[in-house]
Design an enzyme around this catalytic site. Structure first.
Site, PDB file in Angstrom:
ATOM      1  N   ALA A 161      -7.295  -6.447  12.220  1.00 50.99           N
ATOM      2  CA  ALA A 161      -8.333  -5.811  13.041  1.00 50.99           C
ATOM      3  C   ALA A 161      -9.470  -6.767  13.394  1.00 50.99           C
ATOM      4  CB  ALA A 161      -8.883  -4.587  12.310  1.00 50.99           C
ATOM      5  N   GLU A 199       0.832  -1.214   0.000  1.00 50.34           N
ATOM      6  CA  GLU A 199       0.000   0.000   0.000  1.00 50.34           C
ATOM      7  C   GLU A 199       0.863   1.260   0.000  1.00 50.34           C
ATOM      8  OE1 GLU A 199      -3.941  -1.979   2.137  1.00 50.34           O
ATOM      9  OE2 GLU A 199      -2.473  -0.926   3.366  1.00 50.34           O
TER      10      GLU A 199
END
Length: 411
Positions: free
Chosen positions: A313, A168
């Site tokens: 997460a 990313e």
């Protein structure tokens, strides 16, 4: 007397546990070193000047202000006395009946901690701002440089680690250096910039399906990123990066190659894995102390198939919810259920309208994966205000190809 629950860490796991224990008869204290909950999946967008820190962070107190049984403390936990049920802070200590440790992880330099000053990692807002300024300062230095070799060094950006964060960052920096910010500089051209992604394995995104890894590599290369596979970093200095394939001169090196659990976990004095994560029981408690739970990135949880859950997460959120239910119902150890992770998929964005995703057996790439990634990340942002602002920023960037937050404030 109300039973006391102490939660260390206000990340995804700690915050989820706190909210699920709100409005109960327990007295809850949530401790964190910072005053904000951070949406880490979008941290790289702060580092690459696409978003502002306030877009992905929310004050912890404002999130929990409606819950009368939750107290928030801004402090650092120094150690945990599991036998006497005491958490020691900098200038005080807290007793507990139940403890939830959700301290997350930091980047690991595999014993070469001196590299951190030159090659910062990306785990906190401070990290993101340091990286953002390094990128912008490199462009500013190149703008006034007259020596071609020194300019080339300024315009070479190296990212170490080909996992989701590295991919990313590489894609976002390539967009900055070759498409967005480049328009503001006159001394060099987009083709003068070089973005290099170094990965020790034989492919980027090694946790993804191989075809998606190949697609991600292809997309990165189309954006102008040079992907170096099977390449190991041997040394990092002010001059650049030494690898087993040669030396790369660079002013801007970013570390995204590994994670290390918080050193706080060593004070619990239980077995840990190589990354320092606590090896927990099937109910997320630690051996010998069923009232102490370790969750999220701090926990080494092994599923029935022998696979260790990743530090993402969704794992932290689901474990936070699971542990809260055990405590809420005060389930004795022998009657506790086994934690079962429901994998909702993994995603990584590469650039504008480019991403890869694995969702319940579906393998997606390109625009569809990017839209899925965008929707999921908007949905999980805490607070309507944050969702609205991030959506507007993305639309603005998509239309204008201009990043918003390009400030150097650290001087």
């Amino acid at each position: 007397m109300k039973k006391k629950i102490v939660i260390i860490g206000a990340g995804f796991g700690g915050l989820t546990a706190a909210k699920n224990l709100a409005k109960t008869d327990f007295e809850i204290t949530l401790i964190d070193k910072t005053n904000h909950h951070l949406f880490q999946p979008l941290l790289y967008q702060v580092a690459t000047a696409a978003l502002s820190p306030s877009d992905i962070a929310v004050p912890i107190r404002s999130l929990l202000s409606d819950y009368k049984n939750i107290k928030v403390i801004l402090d650092e936990v120094l150690s945990i006395d599991k036998n006497n049920h005491i958490v020691k802070l900098r200038n005080s200590q807290l007793e507990f009946d139940y403890l939830i440790v959700a301290v997350g992880a930091r980047h690991s330099y595999f014993g070469k901690n001196e590299w951190e000053k030159i090659a910062p990692g990306l785990k906190t807002l401070t990290d993101a701002l340091v990286i953002r300024e390094k990128i912008i300062e490199a462009l500013e230095l190149a703008e006034k440089e007259t020596n071609p070799e020194l300019m080339k060094k300024c315009l070479t950006f190296v990212i170490v680690g080909g996992g989701p964060t590295g991919v990313e960052l590489a894609g976002a920096i390539a967009e900055i250096a070759k498409e967005t910010m480049i328009k503001d500089y006159k001394n060099f051209k987009p083709e003068d910039t070089k973005v290099i992604l170094i990965e020790a394995a034989d492919r980027v995104l090694p946790s993804f399906d191989r075809k998606l890894s190949e697609q991600a590599k292809e997309d990165l290369e189309k954006m102008g990123v040079e992907v170096k596979l099977n390449t190991k970093v041997e040394n990092i200095s002010e001059d650049g990066v030494l690898t087993n394939q040669g030396f790369i001169k660079s002013n801007t090196i970013i570390w995204a190659a590994g994670n290390q659990a918080s050193p706080l976990l060593s004070s619990i004095n239980v077995e840990t894995d190589r990354a320092g994560r606590v090896i927990v029981n099937k109910d997320c408690s630690i051996p010998g102390n069923p009232e102490i739970f370790v969750i999220g990135d701090a926990a080494h949880f092994e599923e029935e198939n022998g696979k260790v859950l990743p530090g993402v997460a969704q794992v932290a959120i689901q474990q936070g919810r699971f542990v809260a239910e055990i405590i809420k119902n005060e389930i004795p150890p022998e009657k506790r259920p086994v934690f079962k992770y429901k994998d909702k998929g993994t995603m990584a964005t590469i650039g504008k309208a480019k991403a890869v995703a694995e969702i319940k057996g579906l393998k997606l790439s390109g625009v569809i994966a990017w839209l899925a990634w965008s929707i999921v990340h908007i949905f999980f942002l805490i607070g309507f205000r944050n969702r609205f602002r991030v959506m507007i920023e993305w639309i603005w960037y998509y239309i204008t190809k201009r990043h918003g937050t390009r400030l150097i404030v650290g001087k």
